[in-house]
Structure formats: C-alpha cells, structure tokens
Design a protein around this motif. Structure first.
Motif, PDB file in Angstrom:
ATOM      1  N   PHE A  51      33.391  43.055  41.626  1.00  0.00           N
ATOM      2  CA  PHE A  51      33.909  42.268  42.747  1.00  0.00           C
ATOM      3  C   PHE A  51      32.868  41.270  43.258  1.00  0.00           C
ATOM      4  O   PHE A  51      33.207  40.142  43.639  1.00  0.00           O
ATOM      5  CB  PHE A  51      34.360  43.188  43.880  1.00  0.00           C
TER       6      PHE A  51
ATOM      7  N   TYR B 196      39.514  46.675  39.876  1.00  0.00           N
ATOM      8  CA  TYR B 196      40.445  47.501  40.651  1.00  0.00           C
ATOM      9  C   TYR B 196      40.616  48.885  40.016  1.00  0.00           C
ATOM     10  O   TYR B 196      40.706  49.902  40.723  1.00  0.00           O
ATOM     11  CB  TYR B 196      41.793  46.799  40.773  1.00  0.00           C
TER      12      TYR B 196
ATOM     13  N   SER C  80      32.754  38.538  40.718  1.00  0.00           N
ATOM     14  CA  SER C  80      33.992  37.767  40.812  1.00  0.00           C
ATOM     15  C   SER C  80      33.960  36.786  41.987  1.00  0.00           C
ATOM     16  O   SER C  80      34.438  35.648  41.880  1.00  0.00           O
ATOM     17  CB  SER C  80      35.193  38.717  40.969  1.00  0.00           C
ATOM     18  N   LYS C  81      33.385  37.232  43.109  1.00  0.00           N
ATOM     19  CA  LYS C  81      33.254  36.343  44.273  1.00  0.00           C
ATOM     20  C   LYS C  81      32.313  35.189  43.965  1.00  0.00           C
ATOM     21  O   LYS C  81      32.579  34.032  44.335  1.00  0.00           O
ATOM     22  CB  LYS C  81      32.749  37.132  45.483  1.00  0.00           C
TER      23      LYS C  81
ATOM     24  N   LEU D 277      40.629  37.353  43.898  1.00  0.00           N
ATOM     25  CA  LEU D 277      40.712  38.816  43.980  1.00  0.00           C
ATOM     26  C   LEU D 277      42.032  39.293  44.564  1.00  0.00           C
ATOM     27  O   LEU D 277      42.292  40.498  44.608  1.00  0.00           O
ATOM     28  CB  LEU D 277      39.554  39.367  44.823  1.00  0.00           C
TER      29      LEU D 277
ATOM     30  N   VAL E 121      38.874  41.108  36.914  1.00  0.00           N
ATOM     31  CA  VAL E 121      39.335  41.613  38.207  1.00  0.00           C
ATOM     32  C   VAL E 121      40.167  42.879  38.016  1.00  0.00           C
ATOM     33  O   VAL E 121      40.046  43.843  38.783  1.00  0.00           O
ATOM     34  CB  VAL E 121      40.148  40.534  38.942  1.00  0.00           C
ATOM     35  N   SER E 122      41.003  42.902  36.995  1.00  0.00           N
ATOM     36  CA  SER E 122      41.813  44.083  36.695  1.00  0.00           C
ATOM     37  C   SER E 122      40.929  45.301  36.451  1.00  0.00           C
ATOM     38  O   SER E 122      41.191  46.404  36.959  1.00  0.00           O
ATOM     39  CB  SER E 122      42.683  43.822  35.461  1.00  0.00           C
TER      40      SER E 122
ATOM     41  N   ASN F  60      43.550  38.169  35.860  1.00  0.00           N
ATOM     42  CA  ASN F  60      42.172  38.113  35.371  1.00  0.00           C
ATOM     43  C   ASN F  60      41.755  39.501  34.884  1.00  0.00           C
ATOM     44  O   ASN F  60      41.789  40.480  35.643  1.00  0.00           O
ATOM     45  CB  ASN F  60      41.241  37.636  36.491  1.00  0.00           C
TER      46      ASN F  60
ATOM     47  N   TYR G 104      36.487  33.908  41.371  1.00  0.00           N
ATOM     48  CA  TYR G 104      37.743  34.430  40.835  1.00  0.00           C
ATOM     49  C   TYR G 104      38.628  34.869  41.995  1.00  0.00           C
ATOM     50  O   TYR G 104      38.144  35.310  43.040  1.00  0.00           O
ATOM     51  CB  TYR G 104      37.490  35.631  39.921  1.00  0.00           C
TER      52      TYR G 104
END
Length: 299
Positions: free
Chosen positions: A53, A189, A56-57, A63, A185-186, A182, A61
């Motif tokens: 995460f 989670y 990604s930030k 979220l 991202v997947s 993405n 990306y």
C-alpha cells in the motif's frame, strides 16, 4: 496471441512463482524453528500488505476498490493465506515435510477436477499425462526419505489435503471473479486480510509471540526475504498469471517448487542430492512441459 512484451512479463512471472516460492522452503525452515507458524505468517503477510500500500501510494496507484472486489479479496486472502498457508504450516507438526510436499503436488489435479466440475470443461489427454508425470516425480522425490507417520498423522494428512483444496479453489475463484484491477493492489488487500485473520487465529490458539527484536539475525533476514520476494513479488506474479493464463498452468508451481527447494538445499545447506532426486526432478519438469506446452488444456 500475446504481444512479445507481455510474453516476457508472463515468463518472468512464472520464474517468480517457480524459483522464489521454491526458495521459501529454505527460508521457512530457517525461521520456523524459533517463531510460531501462524504468528510468522501474520507478520509476513501484514508487513507485505502494508509495504504494498505504501509503494502503491508512491506510484499513485488507485487503492479504491468496489465492495465486491473487497469481499472477493478477503475471500481469496482467507483461502490462500489464512487457511491454505497457515493451516498447512500447522499440519507439518504431524507430517514429514517430504510427505507434505507429495500431498501438495496434487494441486494440479484438484484444479483440473474443479474446472471440470464447476465449468464442465473436458480435460485433454496431454494435461492428464502432465499431471500423472508430476505426481510420479513427487513420489520418487520423497519416497527415498522414508515416512515418519504416527498416531496423529491422519489429522495432518487430512488438513493438508483440505489446504490444497482451499488453495486450488482460490486459484479458480480469483481467475473467474472480479478482483481489484491492479494486480499489485489486489495482492495488498489479500495480504492484509489474510494476515489479520492469521493474527486472530494465532491469538485464539495461544501461540507464543516472540518479538522480532529477539529473533536471530538469520530469522530476521529470512523474514525480510519472505516479505519482499515470497509475498510481494511472487504473489503479485501469481495473481497476474491467474488472470492471463490458464489456472492449471499456474498450478504447476506445485511441481517445480520442490525441485528448486532440493537444489537450494544441496547448494546452500550441503544436503545430499541423490541420483533418484535428479531423475524425479526431470520427470516433474517433463510433466510441467506437457501441461504448459500448448495454450489449451480443455476442449
């Protein structure tokens, strides 16, 4: 037909799930001697999810996911990581690791059967040949070590088969259901949700929580490698492959991982590499060839 650049990405992704996940046998062997298994998995996956995460930030990306994508990610996190990984490690208390590897090699069979039962797809002969060769190779690989079964082994065997079924169904589930667009991202989670559930399970079972600052240097470095490569790189590659190639092709990692583990054990830990092991590895890789050599597995 995939473009050349995408073919390269697919090849690199397969290398990741084959080689990196094969190396996790070695890394887990180093760390699990002093860290409780569910607690280990919780720290590994939660740390990986947080890092994903953050990255990604930084990469900007998106979220934000839909409710359905979030629910599917939690389901996948439970099936893959909480149950599929956590319970498998727990079951090793009752079953030899070699025998456990043999049981895990049945994953491609479970995937093929699930695809047949859930989607009525007829399996082509070459896929059956590949599966048979893969299981034969695993039998040769672990049979030379002998099995140390005892009164609780049946419990461990049943739990491992349930974990293989869980991982297999999760593979089909991710391939067929809506997940975050993405892949990175997947993965995040799934890691966070699976790790939190493992942490709760560890707490409920009363595992010892040894603080990371008290771990040995070898365990700390093993955890770092597990988080960065085993979780972030390899699992993201795995999620990507589930969407761009057939599920049963991705499941061939169950055959290749023990071969990689065998080579690393020989090279790094000076473990014996017998002629039977070499023959078994060749048979395993031949089975992978039969499953992967054509695009279509089903009619």
């Amino acid at each position: 037909m995939a473009k050349p650049q995408y073919k390269i990405i697919i090849i690199l992704a397969f290398i990741a799930i084959y080689v990196i996940w094969g190396s996790t046998y070695l890394l887990n062997k180093i760390i699990v001697g002093e860290v409780s298994p569910l607690y280990l998995g919780a720290i590994r996956f939660i740390s990986a999810g947080i890092l994903i995460f953050i990255i990604s930030k930084i990469l900007k990306y998106n979220l934000v996911v839909s409710q359905r994508q979030l629910i599917n990610s939690v389901i996948a996190g439970f099936l893959f990581l909480t149950y599929g990984n956590g319970v498998f490690v727990w079951a090793l208390k009752y079953v030899d690791s070699g025998f456990a590897a043999l049981l895990a090699s049945t994953q491609p069979i479970f995937v093929l059967l699930l695809m047949r039962l859930l989607y009525q797809q007829k399996i082509l002969p070459k896929a059956i040949i590949g599966v048979v060769l893969g299981v034969l190779g695993m039998v040769l690989l672990v049979n030379q070590q002998g099995l140390n079964l005892h009164e609780n082994s049946l419990v461990g065997i049943l739990m491992i088969f349930s974990c293989v079924l869980s991982w297999s169904y999760a593979s089909v589930f991710v391939a067929k259901n809506e997940m975050p667009v993405n892949y990175f991202v997947s993965t995040g989670y799934q890691m966070i949700s699976g790790g939190i559930m493992l942490l709760l399970a560890s707490l409920l079972l009363g595992e010892d929580w040894l603080p990371p600052n008290l771990w040995s240097t070898a365990s700390v470095w093993s955890m770092i490698l597990l988080v960065i490569f085993g979780s972030i790189v390899a699992f993201t590659s795995f999620n990507y492959l589930l969407k761009v190639v057939s599920t049963e092709k991705v499941s061939t990692s169950a055959y290749v991982n023990p071969v990689i583990a065998l080579i690393l054990g020989w090279y790094i830990l000076d473990e014996k590499l017998s002629f039977q092991s070499i023959i078994a590895a060749l048979i395993l890789l031949t089975g992978v060839y039969f499953i992967n050599r054509k695009k279509r597995i089903f009619k």
